[in-house]
Design a protein around this motif. Structure first.
Motif, PDB file in Angstrom:
ATOM      1  N   THR A 175       0.588  -1.194  -0.275  1.00 49.54           N
ATOM      2  CA  THR A 175      -0.097   0.369  -0.508  1.00 49.54           C
ATOM      3  C   THR A 175       0.828   1.388   0.188  1.00 49.54           C
ATOM      4  N   ALA A 176       2.077   1.049   0.152  1.00 45.72           N
ATOM      5  CA  ALA A 176       3.211   2.337  -0.279  1.00 45.72           C
ATOM      6  C   ALA A 176       2.772   3.016  -1.400  1.00 45.72           C
ATOM      7  N   THR A 177       2.876   4.533  -1.363  1.00 48.62           N
ATOM      8  CA  THR A 177       3.212   5.365  -2.361  1.00 48.62           C
ATOM      9  C   THR A 177       4.797   5.528  -2.792  1.00 48.62           C
ATOM     10  N   PRO A 178       4.925   5.292  -4.117  1.00 52.37           N
ATOM     11  CA  PRO A 178       6.620   5.451  -3.831  1.00 52.37           C
ATOM     12  C   PRO A 178       6.345   7.333  -4.185  1.00 52.37           C
ATOM     13  N   CYS A 179       8.401   7.989  -3.852  1.00 56.04           N
ATOM     14  CA  CYS A 179       7.947   9.176  -3.886  1.00 56.04           C
ATOM     15  C   CYS A 179       8.265   9.813  -4.911  1.00 56.04           C
ATOM     16  N   GLU A 180       7.560  10.616  -5.307  1.00 51.99           N
ATOM     17  CA  GLU A 180       7.703  10.840  -6.898  1.00 51.99           C
ATOM     18  C   GLU A 180       8.794  11.433  -7.505  1.00 51.99           C
ATOM     19  N   ALA A 181       9.392  12.052  -6.491  1.00 53.34           N
ATOM     20  CA  ALA A 181      11.157  12.932  -6.996  1.00 53.34           C
ATOM     21  C   ALA A 181      12.339  11.386  -7.449  1.00 53.34           C
ATOM     22  N   THR A 182      11.355  10.519  -6.771  1.00 51.91           N
ATOM     23  CA  THR A 182      12.417   9.101  -6.668  1.00 51.91           C
ATOM     24  C   THR A 182      12.490   8.343  -8.221  1.00 51.91           C
ATOM     25  N   LEU A 183      10.543   7.847  -8.639  1.00 56.46           N
ATOM     26  CA  LEU A 183      10.864   8.158  -9.958  1.00 56.46           C
ATOM     27  C   LEU A 183      11.697   9.126 -11.161  1.00 56.46           C
ATOM     28  N   GLU A 184      11.606   9.821 -10.036  1.00 55.71           N
ATOM     29  CA  GLU A 184      11.645  11.377 -11.635  1.00 55.71           C
ATOM     30  C   GLU A 184      13.165  10.850 -11.446  1.00 55.71           C
ATOM     31  N   GLN A 185      13.867  10.661 -10.028  1.00 56.65           N
ATOM     32  CA  GLN A 185      14.949  10.322 -10.773  1.00 56.65           C
ATOM     33  C   GLN A 185      15.839   8.902 -11.483  1.00 56.65           C
ATOM     34  N   ILE A 186      15.407   7.865 -10.850  1.00 58.87           N
ATOM     35  CA  ILE A 186      15.656   6.979 -11.746  1.00 58.87           C
ATOM     36  C   ILE A 186      14.905   7.098 -13.347  1.00 58.87           C
ATOM     37  N   GLN A 187      13.925   7.566 -13.816  1.00 60.50           N
ATOM     38  CA  GLN A 187      13.498   7.973 -15.525  1.00 60.50           C
ATOM     39  C   GLN A 187      14.183   9.060 -15.956  1.00 60.50           C
ATOM     40  N   ASN A 188      14.551   9.832 -15.134  1.00 56.47           N
ATOM     41  CA  ASN A 188      15.771  10.734 -15.958  1.00 56.47           C
ATOM     42  C   ASN A 188      17.418  10.577 -15.901  1.00 56.47           C
ATOM     43  N   CYS A 189      17.832   9.945 -15.052  1.00 57.10           N
ATOM     44  CA  CYS A 189      19.645   9.251 -14.918  1.00 57.10           C
ATOM     45  C   CYS A 189      19.629   9.064 -16.418  1.00 57.10           C
ATOM     46  N   ASP A 190      20.879   9.341 -16.092  1.00 56.15           N
ATOM     47  CA  ASP A 190      22.011   8.251 -17.334  1.00 56.15           C
ATOM     48  C   ASP A 190      21.994   7.001 -16.430  1.00 56.15           C
ATOM     49  N   LEU A 191      22.574   6.380 -15.592  1.00 52.60           N
ATOM     50  CA  LEU A 191      22.971   5.663 -15.108  1.00 52.60           C
ATOM     51  C   LEU A 191      22.810   5.277 -13.771  1.00 52.60           C
ATOM     52  N   VAL A 192      22.467   3.374 -13.656  1.00 48.45           N
ATOM     53  CA  VAL A 192      21.712   3.114 -12.461  1.00 48.45           C
ATOM     54  C   VAL A 192      23.115   2.846 -11.530  1.00 48.45           C
ATOM     55  N   VAL A 193      22.590   2.253 -10.532  1.00 45.49           N
ATOM     56  CA  VAL A 193      24.346   1.718 -10.201  1.00 45.49           C
ATOM     57  C   VAL A 193      23.109   0.935  -8.982  1.00 45.49           C
ATOM     58  N   LEU A 194      23.325  -0.383  -8.796  1.00 42.97           N
ATOM     59  CA  LEU A 194      22.618  -0.663  -7.549  1.00 42.97           C
ATOM     60  C   LEU A 194      24.022  -1.441  -6.650  1.00 42.97           C
ATOM     61  N   ALA A 195      24.298  -1.245  -5.096  1.00 40.77           N
ATOM     62  CA  ALA A 195      25.364  -0.838  -4.371  1.00 40.77           C
ATOM     63  C   ALA A 195      25.241  -2.769  -4.078  1.00 40.77           C
ATOM     64  N   PRO A 196      27.047  -2.724  -3.575  1.00 40.96           N
ATOM     65  CA  PRO A 196      26.899  -4.048  -2.490  1.00 40.96           C
ATOM     66  C   PRO A 196      26.068  -4.363  -1.354  1.00 40.96           C
ATOM     67  N   SER A 197      24.763  -4.573  -1.788  1.00 44.08           N
ATOM     68  CA  SER A 197      24.071  -4.886  -0.712  1.00 44.08           C
ATOM     69  C   SER A 197      23.343  -5.871  -0.867  1.00 44.08           C
TER      70      SER A 197
END
Length: 319
Positions: A175-197
């Motif tokens: 039931t969580a709502t994603p943060c719009e700023a985060t969705l926009e960041q992922i949509q508009n960025c050039d590169l996504v890095v998933l950390a070694p988590s």
């Protein structure tokens, strides 16, 4: 070259190391970090965000480097007094750290969003990169184990990971709502890095928020994940055990299976080089390189190498 817009998904100590690596690199000014909030829990009436605080303290150079979490120069007088009063004190909260939790809890009770509270704390402490959240709603990782139904902190800190995990649940995610700023960041960025988590309870918790995984699937950004495994083992944390518990191999293929919906590339340690060909066969770009990060130079060098590899493998549009 114009500035690269980079999104780092990060949880725990591995995530903080990756964030520090990007902060120390030539790509710092274009980097935003999305942190894990599903380890959050209430202690002594205070709302504690372990992964977010580890990010903030690390990026502000206020982290206890020896243990990898908490504040350096910390004292524990409040915790000692609570123990004398018969309270549970297995979650080690230092006196300086408690100020952060008191501040967060007070603002939370006033109705301020978790994102704004995080922004204020990061600014106060002098964190060198902006930190975004997957959601402002409460999402908590819960584990079904042979020792009962545990929060992640109960499993990780109190039980020292000494419990057999049968199932992982992200309570509140549906039931969580994603943060719009985060969705926009992922949509508009050039590169996504998933950390070694931990791909299940750190990155996996971020991905459990509706819209986040879909944003990664739909982004035109190049998506590259750094495996937290070195020779099939984690440097810190239970990722290898959890992969096995979830029916996935505790190796690079298991990491790939967690992210196969959206990754273009996987970074694996030199000790796991023999696993690269199987990944190549699946159409995944593979960077094989030493991935242990023990100091600032190693963090910067690894993350710079990761970004450079992505630039070489794909023509990344730049702002």
């Amino acid at each position: 070259m114009a500035e690269l817009n980079i999104t780092l998904l990060a949880g725990g100590v591995g995530g903080a190391k990756a964030a520090e690596g990007l902060a120390a690199s030539q790509y710092a000014s274009g980097t935003r970090v999305v942190g894990n909030i599903a380890d959050d829990e209430e202690f002594h009436g205070l709302w504690v965000s372990p992964d977010i605080d580890t990010l903030i303290y690390s990026l502000a150079d206020k982290i206890d480097r020896q243990q990898g979490w908490g504040r350096k120069g910390e004292t524990h007088q409040v915790l000692q007094e609570l123990a004398l009063l018969g309270q549970e004190t297995w979650m080690t909260l230092g006196d300086l750290d408690l100020a952060t939790h008191i501040y967060r809890t007070a603002l939370k009770k006033q109705g301020m969003s978790a994102s704004e509270i995080t922004r204020r704390l990061a600014q106060y402490h002098g964190a060198s990169l902006p930190i975004l959240l997957p959601t402002d709603d409460v999402v908590q990782t819960k584990l079904h184990t042979d020792k009962g139904y545990l929060s992640f902190q109960e499993y990780f800190v109190r039980e020292h990971c000494d419990a057999q995990v049968k199932r992982v649940e992200y309570v509140g995610a549906e039931t969580a709502t994603p943060c719009e700023a985060t969705l926009e960041q992922i949509q508009n960025c050039d590169l996504v890095v998933l950390a070694p988590s931990n791909p299940i309870v750190s990155i996996g918790a971020i991905l459990s928020v509706p819209g986040i995984a879909e944003a990664l699937e739909n982004t035109s950004a190049y998506v590259i994940a750094i495996s937290p495994l070195i020779a099939g083992k984690t440097v810190k944390g239970p990722a290898d055990q959890m992969l096995a518990a979830m029916g996935k191999p505790a190796n690079s293929m298991g990491i790939y299976q967690c992210y196969q919906r959206f990754i273009d590339a996987l970074v694996i340690d030199e000790s796991d080089r023999q696993e690269a060909s199987a990944l190549h066969d699946l159409g995944v770009d593979v960077l094989v390189t030493p991935s242990f990060m023990s100091n600032t130079d190693e963090k910067r060098d690894l993350l710079s190498k990761v970004v450079d590899f992505a630039l070489q493998r794909q023509t990344i549009r730049v702002a």
